[in-house]
Design an enzyme around this catalytic site. Structure first.
Site, PDB file in Angstrom:
ATOM      1  N   SER A 267       0.823  -1.197   0.000  1.00  0.00           N
ATOM      2  CA  SER A 267       0.000   0.000   0.000  1.00  0.00           C
ATOM      3  C   SER A 267       0.868   1.262   0.000  1.00  0.00           C
ATOM      4  O   SER A 267       1.740   1.395  -0.839  1.00  0.00           O
ATOM      5  CB  SER A 267      -0.941  -0.065   1.196  1.00  0.00           C
ATOM      6  OG  SER A 267      -2.092   0.666   0.924  1.00  0.00           O
ATOM      7  N   LYS A 271       4.262   1.947  -2.323  1.00  0.00           N
ATOM      8  CA  LYS A 271       4.750   3.124  -3.044  1.00  0.00           C
ATOM      9  C   LYS A 271       6.192   3.363  -2.580  1.00  0.00           C
ATOM     10  O   LYS A 271       7.092   3.665  -3.368  1.00  0.00           O
ATOM     11  CB  LYS A 271       3.897   4.359  -2.709  1.00  0.00           C
ATOM     12  CG  LYS A 271       2.373   4.172  -2.863  1.00  0.00           C
ATOM     13  CD  LYS A 271       1.602   5.437  -2.499  1.00  0.00           C
ATOM     14  CE  LYS A 271       0.191   5.237  -1.968  1.00  0.00           C
ATOM     15  NZ  LYS A 271      -0.777   4.571  -2.775  1.00  0.00           N
ATOM     16  N   TRP A 358      -9.671   0.571  -5.606  1.00  0.00           N
ATOM     17  CA  TRP A 358      -9.106   1.878  -5.246  1.00  0.00           C
ATOM     18  C   TRP A 358      -7.665   2.003  -5.771  1.00  0.00           C
ATOM     19  O   TRP A 358      -7.207   3.065  -6.142  1.00  0.00           O
ATOM     20  CB  TRP A 358      -9.164   1.996  -3.722  1.00  0.00           C
ATOM     21  CG  TRP A 358      -8.706   3.280  -3.107  1.00  0.00           C
ATOM     22  CD1 TRP A 358      -7.698   3.438  -2.195  1.00  0.00           C
ATOM     23  CD2 TRP A 358      -9.263   4.590  -3.289  1.00  0.00           C
ATOM     24  NE1 TRP A 358      -7.575   4.742  -1.816  1.00  0.00           N
ATOM     25  CE2 TRP A 358      -8.535   5.479  -2.474  1.00  0.00           C
ATOM     26  CE3 TRP A 358     -10.302   5.099  -4.072  1.00  0.00           C
ATOM     27  CZ2 TRP A 358      -8.804   6.844  -2.410  1.00  0.00           C
ATOM     28  CZ3 TRP A 358     -10.571   6.474  -4.003  1.00  0.00           C
ATOM     29  CH2 TRP A 358      -9.828   7.318  -3.179  1.00  0.00           C
ATOM     30  N   HIS A 408      -7.522  -5.743  -0.427  1.00  0.00           N
ATOM     31  CA  HIS A 408      -6.293  -4.988  -0.171  1.00  0.00           C
ATOM     32  C   HIS A 408      -5.624  -5.546   1.086  1.00  0.00           C
ATOM     33  O   HIS A 408      -6.126  -5.355   2.195  1.00  0.00           O
ATOM     34  CB  HIS A 408      -6.724  -3.529   0.058  1.00  0.00           C
ATOM     35  CG  HIS A 408      -5.625  -2.557   0.216  1.00  0.00           C
ATOM     36  ND1 HIS A 408      -4.810  -2.179  -0.818  1.00  0.00           N
ATOM     37  CD2 HIS A 408      -5.206  -1.859   1.299  1.00  0.00           C
ATOM     38  CE1 HIS A 408      -3.942  -1.276  -0.383  1.00  0.00           C
ATOM     39  NE2 HIS A 408      -4.156  -1.072   0.904  1.00  0.00           N
TER      40      HIS A 408
HETATM   41  C1  GCU Z   1      -5.314   4.927   1.521  1.00  0.00           C
HETATM   42  C2  GCU Z   1      -4.662   5.660   0.387  1.00  0.00           C
HETATM   43  C3  GCU Z   1      -3.842   4.723  -0.503  1.00  0.00           C
HETATM   44  C4  GCU Z   1      -2.882   3.919   0.334  1.00  0.00           C
HETATM   45  C5  GCU Z   1      -3.611   3.241   1.469  1.00  0.00           C
HETATM   46  C6  GCU Z   1      -2.694   2.559   2.488  1.00  0.00           C
HETATM   47  O1  GCU Z   1      -6.297   4.072   1.029  1.00  0.00           O
HETATM   48  O2  GCU Z   1      -5.669   6.325  -0.339  1.00  0.00           O
HETATM   49  O3  GCU Z   1      -3.112   5.466  -1.468  1.00  0.00           O
HETATM   50  O4  GCU Z   1      -2.187   2.996  -0.477  1.00  0.00           O
HETATM   51  O5  GCU Z   1      -4.336   4.194   2.217  1.00  0.00           O
HETATM   52  O6  GCU Z   1      -1.512   2.825   2.537  1.00  0.00           O
HETATM   53  O7  GCU Z   1      -3.216   1.809   3.292  1.00  0.00           O
END
Ligand code: GCU
Length: 430
Positions: A267, A271, A358, A408
């Site tokens: 998540s 990144k 998402w 997720h």
């Molecule tokens: C939120 C955010 C995402 C991210 C996620 C996480 O949903 O919008 O970009 O990847 O949190 O890190 O859990």
């Protein structure tokens, strides 16, 4: 109708007939493939001056540095060099961990000489039955090292903890021990002959927008500077920088094969692992788990989370320059396929989850596909398919990809694929 011609035929997969841009300044979240706007990806193999890159040397000496600089100054923000005062302190090492099959080692990385400044605490599990230095996976965790396994001897993190997505100074309780263990398949990792190295991302920078008053950012402000400038590091860069400092330590640990370190993250931390892999070529293999917008997913698709939404909700994650593209994606000189391309020729694995719309699973696949020509230029197989694979049907060349059923998350299924991928590329299966 707004078709455009793309240079690379493989990218035509992404074209649809409806122009979505311009209908409103802030369109609602789009989950409809037919409403993905027409877009044109920047070509990773064309220099900013328009020259085509046709050989590996020009990629390595010109185009890669150009793209890296764009991600530094326009997306994540530049990172400082490691502090001169940095030191490593092995605080414990116990060969009898996990029923005797692993050595648990804990290491504090101090960033300041007085040791009261921010520090990063690493937790290592290394298999005891290894013949020599072992390859490892390294990744940040979300809630403290003590949450990744029920092992009662993991040191307890007393720092800032997030609560959901809220900004809460929520100190962890003993009850949180082992609560994230489903995301860290320590048994499978050790059984396959790997070590696991993890650290808590909040040690580097607590995850909320406070103009960078805590964490490591203040250590690097110039005299009179109150916060990082528009092209300087946000939190994702800082977390990635922390992983590189972890690797600095691993280079000194004789039980770790520091030439075979895979960086992994989920998540926002996916990144982070991508940016760590792009900015630090010492990471030999890179894994992005459900990283989504600002990670592996193509921004121009605007499917699920968008650049505007992520910048509005998490203003501290990226550098301020990134907000220039909130309403003007066509002018963005990069897209996330170019982030994936920065790993080349190293192996990179992108994982999506079916219900994680998402994060735009298809857009994550297409970023791998968009990086493929760079791998081919460097003589690597890249991604073995141009077709988005079915559910639970991993594909793997030098770029690996799967879309897992479910939500997720990071599961044992995901770890199984990462281990197989690492086995292949680290020569463990030969
Ligand atoms: C939120 C955010 C995402 C991210 C996620 C996480 O949903 O919008 O970009 O990847 O949190 O890190 O859990």
């Amino acid at each position: 109708m707004a078709f455009r011609t793309l240079a690379a035929p493989i990218l035509t997969l992404t074209l649809v007939s409806v122009t979505f841009l311009g209908l409103s300044a802030a369109p609602p979240t789009n989950y409809d493939e037919s409403k993905v706007p027409s877009y044109q990806l920047p070509d990773p193999l064309v220099l900013l001056n328009g020259d085509k890159v046709t050989d590996a040397k020009t990629w390595i000496t010109k185009r890669r540095p150009e793209i890296l600089e764009l991600f530094k100054t326009q997306v994540y923000g530049t990172m400082p060099a490691p502090p001169k005062a940095m030191s490593f302190q092995v605080t414990s090492s116990d060969k009898k961990a996990l029923g005797g099959k692993a050595t648990r080692r804990e290491v504090s990385i101090h960033f300041t000489a007085d040791k009261k400044g921010p520090r990063l605490d690493l937790l290592l599990y290394l298999p005891n039955d290894a013949d020599g230095p072992v390859p490892v996976f390294i990744g940040h965790n979300f809630r403290g090292n003590h949450t990744i396994n029920a092992d009662p001897k993991i040191s307890f993190n007393k720092g800032w903890m997030r609560n959901g997505n809220g900004v809460v100074n929520n100190q962890a309780t003993e009850a949180t021990r082992g609560t994230s263990s489903s995301r860290w398949d320590v048994d499978a990792i050790l059984a396959a002959g790997y070590g696991l190295v993890t650290c808590y991302y909040g040690d580097i920078d607590p995850d909320y927008d406070d103009d960078f008053q805590n964490g490591v950012h203040p250590l690097f402000l110039k005299a009179g500077q109150k916060k990082p400038g528009p092209s300087e590091w946000g939190s994702i860069s800082a977390w990635a920088w922390g992983l590189s400092r972890g690797l600095d330590y691993l280079e000194t640990d004789k039980d770790v094969d520091h030439k075979r370190v895979a960086v992994i993250g989920h998540s926002r931390l996916g990144k982070t692992s991508l940016w760590a892999g792009a900015s630090d070529p010492r990471f030999a293999l890179v894994i992005s788990n459900n990283s989504g917008c600002g990670g592996a997913a193509l921004s121009r698709r605007q499917f699920g989370e968008t650049v505007k939404v992520i910048n509005d909700r998490f203003p501290h994650w990226f550098c301020d320059n990134y907000t220039k593209y909130n309403e003007d994606l066509p002018s963005m000189p990069v897209d996330q396929h170019m982030l994936v391309a920065l790993m080349a020729p190293r192996p990179v694995y992108i994982a999506s989850a079916q219900e994680d719309r998402w994060a735009d699973p298809r857009g994550e696949f297409l970023a791998g596909l968009g990086a493929h020509p760079v791998y081919r230029l460097l003589g690597k197989p890249g991604l073995p398919t141009t077709k988005w694979p079915g559910i639970n049907q991993p594909v793997a060349g030098t770029i690996g990809y799967h879309v897992r059923s479910g939500q997720h998350d990071v599961t044992s299924y995901d770890w199984k694929q990462y281990i197989l991928f690492a086995d292949h590329h680290f020569g463990h299966d030969q």
